[in-house]
Design an enzyme around this catalytic site. Structure first.
Site, PDB file in Angstrom:
ATOM      1  N   ASP A 208       0.848  -1.274  -0.059  1.00 38.29           N
ATOM      2  CA  ASP A 208       0.074   0.146  -0.112  1.00 38.29           C
ATOM      3  C   ASP A 208       0.815   1.252  -0.165  1.00 38.29           C
ATOM      4  OD1 ASP A 208       0.333   1.049   2.997  1.00 38.29           O
ATOM      5  OD2 ASP A 208       0.161  -1.101   2.834  1.00 38.29           O
ATOM      6  N   ASP A 210       0.542   3.729   2.452  1.00 41.64           N
ATOM      7  CA  ASP A 210       0.137   4.180   3.757  1.00 41.64           C
ATOM      8  C   ASP A 210      -0.929   5.012   3.953  1.00 41.64           C
ATOM      9  OD1 ASP A 210       1.179   4.159   6.474  1.00 41.64           O
ATOM     10  OD2 ASP A 210       2.104   6.176   6.106  1.00 41.64           O
TER      11      ASP A 210
END
Length: 251
Positions: A208, A210
């Site tokens: 991802d 964050d």
């Protein structure tokens, strides 16, 4: 405990099954019980010990993992090195979900964790200058090239307390500091291995971005579901890489 394994592997979120469970060991240490039973199996001519750091049922959030017991259990088994994959977030646009990062440094932003074996009367001050083993990192970089896996050959991981993810302001700060990867479990795991004189490597699988990246509205803040989805999609790639690294290790 008598010798049981050559190489240790810690599993992270979404990575609880690694080896055929030829033998399971329920062990205890001077620092309590580890996160779960340890599975022992053979890969080629090497014995490998696998331990899910969160427990098989993800019963330990990052700040309550019994890190000292986990590392000491590996020491008791006789492992000569540890490979530690982790689900991690990216703090840089060019480090994309699905990429691997072979970390070479960390920044600790945790608190209250039992993070040393030297609590007296024996006291030592170990160096933190090289937290990850250079030789193992080299083998991992070679293995990624040989398997055509997209990997970044270095990176600093900032370790946050968890279990919550970062705020947008925190994530922006971490990025501006020049850090590359974010994770919740690398500290104190890697430094405890160093205290026990066990060479250790982290392979961060990027799941991802964050809390999103500043200036890009298309990149949304991370969710737990997204982390597990991306990690599970790449589980076979992680396993393949770890098997390849293990074959390249000469004990």
């Amino acid at each position: 405990m008598e010798y049981k394994a050559d190489i240790g592997v810690f599993g992270g979120s979404g990575f609880y099954s690694f080896l055929p469970e030829i033998e399971e060991i329920d062990t205890d240490t001077p620092y309590g019980k580890p996160s779960d039973k340890i599975s022992i199996a053979s890969i080629g001519d090497k014995k490998v010990a696998f331990l899910p750091r969160h427990g098989k049922n993800h019963s330990y959030p990052p700040h309550t993992i019994p890190y000292r017991a986990n590392l000491y259990a590996m020491k008791m088994l006789g492992v000569k090195c540890i490979i530690a994959p982790t689900a991690s977030g990216s703090l840089k646009p060019h480090i994309k979900p699905g990429d691997f990062v072979i970390c070479d440094d960390f920044v600790d932003r945790t608190w209250g964790r039992k993070d040393t074996y030297f609590e007296g009367p024996e006291t030592k001050h170990i160096s933190g200058a090289e937290p990850y083993d250079a030789k193992l990192r080299g083998l991992a970089i070679e293995a990624c090239k040989e398997l055509d896996i997209k990997a970044h050959n270095s990176g600093t991981v900032v370790v946050i307390q968890g279990p919550r993810f970062s705020t947008k302001s925190e994530s922006r700060w971490f990025s501006k500091m020049g850090w590359d990867v974010i994770n919740m479990t690398q500290y104190p795991e890697c430094i405890l291995a160093k205290e026990l004189d066990i060479p250790y490597i982290n392979i961060a699988l990027i799941t991802d971005y964050d809390a999103g990246l500043e200036g890009d509205e298309d990149i949304k803040p991370v969710t737990e579901e997204e982390v597990l989805r991306v990690f599970n999609e790449n589980n076979s790639k992680v396993k393949k890489l770890i098997f390849h690294i293990i074959k390249k290790i000469h004990l």
